[in-house]
Design a protein around this motif. Structure first.
Motif, mmCIF file in Angstrom:
data_model
loop_
_atom_site.group_PDB
_atom_site.id
_atom_site.type_symbol
_atom_site.label_atom_id
_atom_site.label_comp_id
_atom_site.label_asym_id
_atom_site.label_seq_id
_atom_site.Cartn_x
_atom_site.Cartn_y
_atom_site.Cartn_z
ATOM 1 N N GLN A 147 0.837 -1.199 0.000
ATOM 2 C CA GLN A 147 0.000 0.000 0.000
ATOM 3 C C GLN A 147 0.877 1.257 0.000
ATOM 4 O OE1 GLN A 147 -3.375 0.332 2.817
ATOM 5 N NE2 GLN A 147 -2.625 2.390 3.259
ATOM 6 N N LYS B 169 -4.865 -1.260 -1.728
ATOM 7 C CA LYS B 169 -5.156 0.169 -1.612
ATOM 8 C C LYS B 169 -3.919 1.023 -1.862
ATOM 9 C CE LYS B 169 -8.832 -0.027 1.891
ATOM 10 N NZ LYS B 169 -8.893 -1.349 2.533
ATOM 11 N N SER C 291 -5.420 7.422 0.627
ATOM 12 C CA SER C 291 -6.595 8.239 0.311
ATOM 13 C C SER C 291 -6.227 9.626 -0.237
ATOM 14 C CB SER C 291 -7.425 8.420 1.590
ATOM 15 O OG SER C 291 -6.604 8.903 2.654
ATOM 16 N N SER D 236 -9.400 1.018 14.183
ATOM 17 C CA SER D 236 -8.265 0.572 13.369
ATOM 18 C C SER D 236 -8.000 -0.902 13.637
ATOM 19 C CB SER D 236 -7.035 1.419 13.730
ATOM 20 O OG SER D 236 -5.851 0.778 13.308
ATOM 21 N N HIS E 137 -5.999 -3.134 12.447
ATOM 22 C CA HIS E 137 -4.648 -3.720 12.418
ATOM 23 C C HIS E 137 -3.693 -3.182 13.472
ATOM 24 C CE1 HIS E 137 -5.841 -5.506 8.647
ATOM 25 N NE2 HIS E 137 -6.039 -4.322 8.098
ATOM 26 N N LYS F 136 4.347 -1.039 13.535
ATOM 27 C CA LYS F 136 3.953 0.328 13.893
ATOM 28 C C LYS F 136 4.484 0.612 15.298
ATOM 29 C CE LYS F 136 -0.402 1.681 12.646
ATOM 30 N NZ LYS F 136 -1.847 1.547 12.245
ATOM 31 N N ASN G 203 -2.416 5.436 15.219
ATOM 32 C CA ASN G 203 -2.851 6.435 14.226
ATOM 33 C C ASN G 203 -3.161 7.776 14.895
ATOM 34 O OD1 ASN G 203 -2.748 4.151 12.636
ATOM 35 N ND2 ASN G 203 -4.924 4.126 12.093
HETATM 36 N N1 ACO Z 1 -5.647 5.696 2.833
HETATM 37 C C1 ACO Z 1 -6.049 4.503 2.367
HETATM 38 N N2 ACO Z 1 -6.256 3.441 3.174
HETATM 39 C C2 ACO Z 1 -6.041 3.607 4.495
HETATM 40 C C3 ACO Z 1 -5.597 4.820 5.039
HETATM 41 C C4 ACO Z 1 -5.412 5.900 4.152
HETATM 42 N N3 ACO Z 1 -5.026 7.104 4.568
HETATM 43 N N4 ACO Z 1 -5.473 4.662 6.374
HETATM 44 C C5 ACO Z 1 -5.835 3.402 6.658
HETATM 45 N N5 ACO Z 1 -6.179 2.762 5.524
HETATM 46 C C6 ACO Z 1 -6.675 1.399 5.410
HETATM 47 C C7 ACO Z 1 -5.675 0.364 5.881
HETATM 48 O O1 ACO Z 1 -4.754 0.046 4.864
HETATM 49 C C8 ACO Z 1 -6.581 -0.781 6.236
HETATM 50 O O2 ACO Z 1 -7.038 -1.377 5.023
HETATM 51 P P1 ACO Z 1 -6.915 -2.967 4.706
HETATM 52 O O3 ACO Z 1 -7.345 -3.682 5.935
HETATM 53 O O4 ACO Z 1 -7.788 -3.182 3.530
HETATM 54 O O5 ACO Z 1 -5.479 -3.193 4.392
HETATM 55 C C9 ACO Z 1 -7.767 -0.078 6.837
HETATM 56 O O6 ACO Z 1 -7.756 1.240 6.285
HETATM 57 C C10 ACO Z 1 -7.736 -0.031 8.356
HETATM 58 O O7 ACO Z 1 -6.701 0.821 8.843
HETATM 59 P P2 ACO Z 1 -5.674 0.420 9.988
HETATM 60 O O8 ACO Z 1 -6.146 -0.764 10.750
HETATM 61 O O9 ACO Z 1 -5.362 1.643 10.764
HETATM 62 O O10 ACO Z 1 -4.439 -0.031 9.080
HETATM 63 P P3 ACO Z 1 -2.859 0.045 9.339
HETATM 64 O O11 ACO Z 1 -2.522 -0.537 10.673
HETATM 65 O O12 ACO Z 1 -2.200 -0.529 8.166
HETATM 66 O O13 ACO Z 1 -2.534 1.628 9.445
HETATM 67 C C11 ACO Z 1 -1.394 3.274 8.062
HETATM 68 C C12 ACO Z 1 -2.692 2.467 8.313
HETATM 69 C C13 ACO Z 1 -1.150 4.190 9.253
HETATM 70 C C14 ACO Z 1 -1.586 4.086 6.785
HETATM 71 C C15 ACO Z 1 -0.217 2.264 7.945
HETATM 72 O O14 ACO Z 1 -0.503 1.289 6.982
HETATM 73 C C16 ACO Z 1 1.104 2.905 7.575
HETATM 74 O O15 ACO Z 1 1.760 3.502 8.413
HETATM 75 N N6 ACO Z 1 1.530 2.737 6.302
HETATM 76 C C17 ACO Z 1 2.806 3.236 5.817
HETATM 77 C C18 ACO Z 1 2.731 4.652 5.378
HETATM 78 C C19 ACO Z 1 2.014 4.838 4.059
HETATM 79 O O16 ACO Z 1 1.487 3.946 3.450
HETATM 80 N N7 ACO Z 1 2.028 6.052 3.555
HETATM 81 C C20 ACO Z 1 1.460 6.340 2.260
HETATM 82 C C21 ACO Z 1 1.145 7.768 2.090
HETATM 83 S S1 ACO Z 1 2.517 8.816 2.304
HETATM 84 C C22 ACO Z 1 3.236 9.028 0.796
HETATM 85 O O17 ACO Z 1 3.242 8.201 -0.008
HETATM 86 C C23 ACO Z 1 3.876 10.345 0.493
#
Ligand code: ACO
Length: 310
Positions: free
Chosen positions: A39, A105, A108, A204, A206, A216, A220
């Motif tokens: 993601q 995903k 957002s 949340s 996860h 993590k 969040n």
């Molecule tokens: N956009 C899209 N999906 C999201 C977002 C978001 N902002 N926040 C949470 N979700 C999704 C999760 O992926 C999860 O979906 P899934 O079960 O289908 O995989 C669902 O919503 C539930 O969320 P959480 O239980 O809080 O999921 P998670 O523990 O993975 O936390 C977070 C989400 C904080 C985004 C984490 O995955 C993370 O730290 N990821 C790494 C950072 C990242 O991906 N950054 C991308 C944007 S920054 C950039 O690119 C410049």
């Protein structure tokens, strides 16, 4: 036997040791990492689109050169992350296929449009600022390849954040129209930036597991609060306001209180109904199809080269 492996894994995590690709790890740990890293990688490459929209219209050669370098950095971040995912036994083709078919995903935030030049500044300041806040703790993630990729990404993101801040400062101190454009961009990007941190802790699914595994390091809501606290004084120095009438310092908590986030909007964007979801995914699919000849040429070259050295 599995119990002994599991005990060794738990001990390594507890001792703050890094888990490396050849180490035994629980299937669910591996699956969580693949989910999050994929993601994250997808976000980096989809994130190239909103800003690339302004490369041809950057107001000066200097701004154009900076923006091109930044968009190129995002592609590089995607590559480090796809490589990190590959160490878990998941091919890049498979991940891209899941992105293109909507089974994985991306963040957002990249489903919002970049309407004016000031949006490039707001993305740098707020979106990259939020990304850094979320990603600095990931440099201490228990999985080695992901943690190491994050070190370099965070350094580059810091440059991105600074360029956004500097761009907004120039506009804020410019003409009345430029100041208004900067303010409008901040008004539109503020709330979606807060949504980047994911759902509230209570919703949340996860978080608890990922924190126990030290993937993590903070929840969040903790990181969202940290980001708000960082942004308030920065907005003041910029001479811009944040679009939240409830935003105020809470002496007792030692943090800023802020207004309610529209989680319905977040859910809508996640389910594909954001302002630019279709545009972003269609553009990504098209870029992949149009790049097919590059992949074929690279594969043909590798095959030839492999034969020559065999
Ligand atoms: N956009 C899209 N999906 C999201 C977002 C978001 N902002 N926040 C949470 N979700 C999704 C999760 O992926 C999860 O979906 P899934 O079960 O289908 O995989 C669902 O919503 C539930 O969320 P959480 O239980 O809080 O999921 P998670 O523990 O993975 O936390 C977070 C989400 C904080 C985004 C984490 O995955 C993370 O730290 N990821 C790494 C950072 C990242 O991906 N950054 C991308 C944007 S920054 C950039 O690119 C410049």
């Amino acid at each position: 036997d599995t119990a002994a492996y599991e005990a060794a894994f738990d001990a390594a995590v507890a001792a703050e040791e890094r888990i490396e690709p050849r180490d035994w790890m629980p299937d669910a740990y591996r699956a969580t990492l693949v989910r999050q890293i994929a993601q994250h990688a997808h976000s980096e490459i989809i994130g190239m689109q909103p800003e690339a929209n302004w490369i041809t219209r950057a107001p000066s050669l200097r701004r154009k050169a900076i923006l091109m370098a930044k968009v190129q950095d995002e592609a590089g971040h995607g590559l480090y992350l796809y490589s990190a995912a590959e160490t878990l036994g998941t091919g890049r083709d498979e991940l891209l296929d899941k992105l293109h078919s909507g089974r994985q995903k991306y963040s957002s935030i990249f489903n919002y449009p970049t309407l004016t030049w000031a949006d490039v500044g707001a993305i740098g300041w707020l979106v990259d600022g939020a990304a850094i806040t979320n990603q600095v703790p990931l440099c201490r993630c228990s999985y080695g390849p992901y943690a190491r990729a994050m070190v370099r990404i965070c350094k580059e993101e810091s440059f991105h954040q600074r360029q956004g801040y500097e761009l907004l400062l120039a506009l804020s101190r410019g003409t009345e129209a430029q100041h208004a454009m900067a303010q409008d961009a901040v008004d539109r990007w503020w709330w979606p930036s807060l949504m980047m941190f994911g759902p509230p802790d209570a919703e949340s699914p996860h978080s608890a597991r990922s924190m126990a595994w030290k993937i993590k390091r903070h929840s969040n809501d903790e990181l969202r609060q940290r980001f708000v606290d960082i942004c308030v004084p920065q907005a003041e120095s910029l001479g811009l306001t944040l679009p939240d009438p409830d935003l105020r310092w809470n002496e007792e908590r030692g943090h800023h209180d802020f207004g309610p986030i529209d989680w319905t909007e977040f859910q809508e964007v996640l389910s594909g109904n954001g302002p630019c979801n279709d545009q972003r995914i269609n553009q990504r699919r098209r870029a992949h199809e149009e790049g097919a000849w590059v992949r074929e040429a690279a594969a043909a070259y590798a095959a030839k080269h492999g034969k020559a050295t065999a």
